[in-house]
Design an enzyme around this catalytic site. Structure first.
Site, PDB file in Angstrom:
ATOM      1  N   CYS A  75       3.898  -5.305   6.973  1.00  0.00           N
ATOM      2  CA  CYS A  75       3.461  -6.511   6.262  1.00  0.00           C
ATOM      3  C   CYS A  75       1.938  -6.502   6.248  1.00  0.00           C
ATOM      4  O   CYS A  75       1.297  -6.558   7.302  1.00  0.00           O
ATOM      5  CB  CYS A  75       3.991  -7.759   6.963  1.00  0.00           C
ATOM      6  SG  CYS A  75       3.417  -9.303   6.214  1.00  0.00           S
ATOM      7  N   CYS A 252       1.107 -11.299  -0.606  1.00  0.00           N
ATOM      8  CA  CYS A 252       1.795 -10.167   0.014  1.00  0.00           C
ATOM      9  C   CYS A 252       0.829  -8.993   0.004  1.00  0.00           C
ATOM     10  O   CYS A 252       0.458  -8.506  -1.080  1.00  0.00           O
ATOM     11  CB  CYS A 252       3.072  -9.824  -0.741  1.00  0.00           C
ATOM     12  SG  CYS A 252       3.928  -8.347  -0.110  1.00  0.00           S
TER      13      CYS A 252
END
Length: 312
Positions: A75, A252
């Site tokens: 991530c 993101c």
């Protein structure tokens, strides 16, 4: 069981951070879902357990679990928050202007350079996200390559998927986790059904939740996929993202990297891009060494304690 936590975010992509350097905390998927619940829990896009490092000289291991309780390899916003957690608490050393550290992740080690503010707290981080993975079998995506990168790597550049709304085309890239990037060059050409207000067709009004959920679980993606919808403008690439296991998020990091790579591969941008997300901007460079480097902020929202009831 009472647990201390901190809530951090990278451009609104938020995480429950827990110090598990003792390596004793094992959260069940139900417990992760409860912590991430925005009505009955703390609320977050995922949980990050800060665990002992895997590699010698590394700062720590980032164990990241999506809001739905599934384990994730990587991530981008989370790893910047991970670095901030370590630096702000003195777990990783910092100089007066910043420093460097290496974070271990399931996708491999991620070198990070960071700057600090006047109080010595991490302000911004540049993460070496490694080389993008283009090989369809490794992304993974169940499709044959239809294009070749300038370096000679075959990749899936135009995967056409039939959806309930219209056929949509995706460029498939992995940044340690799979991404399917849909570039929208002409919003007016898309069917009205993709927009709740058919008279206002733009990226901000696209029904990302519905389309993203459909593409995420499409059989073409054996491990499911993150889904990006992007428009390449003159000064930046605007992007919205439906994250695998989370739904739409404000930002993101791996998605911004994948989108910048896809934009470069398809001739929509160069090797350096500003990716404009709902939560703010990330600066992405696809350097000559093949590595993608992402620069952006990380911030702490609050900290506290939470009780996990394991008697149920």
């Amino acid at each position: 069981m009472e647990i201390e936590f901190a809530k951090l975010h990278g451009l609104g992509n938020d995480f429950v951070m827990i110090d598990d350097r003792a390596g004793e905390l094992a959260l069940s998927p139900d417990e992760v879902r409860a912590l991430c619940d925005r009505h009955f829990g703390i609320g977050a896009d995922g949980v990050i357990l800060v665990r002992p490092p895997v590699g010698e000289g590394h700062a720590g291991y980032m164990h990241y679990v999506n809001a739905d309780g599934t384990l994730a390899q990587m991530c981008g916003n989370g790893v910047r928050c991970f670095a901030k957690f370590l630096v702000d608490r003195g777990i990783a050393p910092s100089g007066p202007e910043g420093g460097e550290l290496v974070a271990d992740t399931l996708a491999g080690p991620r070198p990070i350079a960071f700057t600090v503010d006047g109080e010595g707290l991490l302000a911004e981080a540049t993460v070496d996200m490694g080389e993008p993975v283009l090989d369809p079998a490794a992304v993974p995506v169940g499709a044959a390559p239809d294009a070749t990168s300038p370096e000679g790597a075959p990749y899936v550049g135009e995967l056409v998927l039939d959806t309930p709304w219209a056929p949509l085309t995706f460029c498939c890239v992995s940044m340690g986790n799979p991404h399917a990037v849909c570039f929208i060059d002409d919003f007016d050409a898309l069917p009205d059904a993709l927009f709740p207000d058919s008279l206002d067709k733009r990226l901000a009004t696209l029904d990302v939740d519905a389309v993203g959920a459909f593409v995420e679980a499409h059989p073409a993606f054996p491990e499911k996929t993150n889904v990006e919808f992007a428009h390449a403008g003159d000064d930046a690439i605007a992007m919205r993202v439906f994250e695998r296991g989370c739904g739409e998020t404000l930002a993101c990091g791996t998605g911004a990297c994948a989108t910048a790579v896809a934009a470069s591969l398809t001739g929509r941008a160069g090797r350096t891009s500003t990716v404009r997300l709902r939560g703010g901007d990330l600066r992405i460079r696809w350097d000559d060494d093949g590595h993608v480097r992402m620069t952006g902020p990380a911030a702490q929202s609050f900290s506290g304690t939470v009780t996990i009831d394991r008697a149920r």
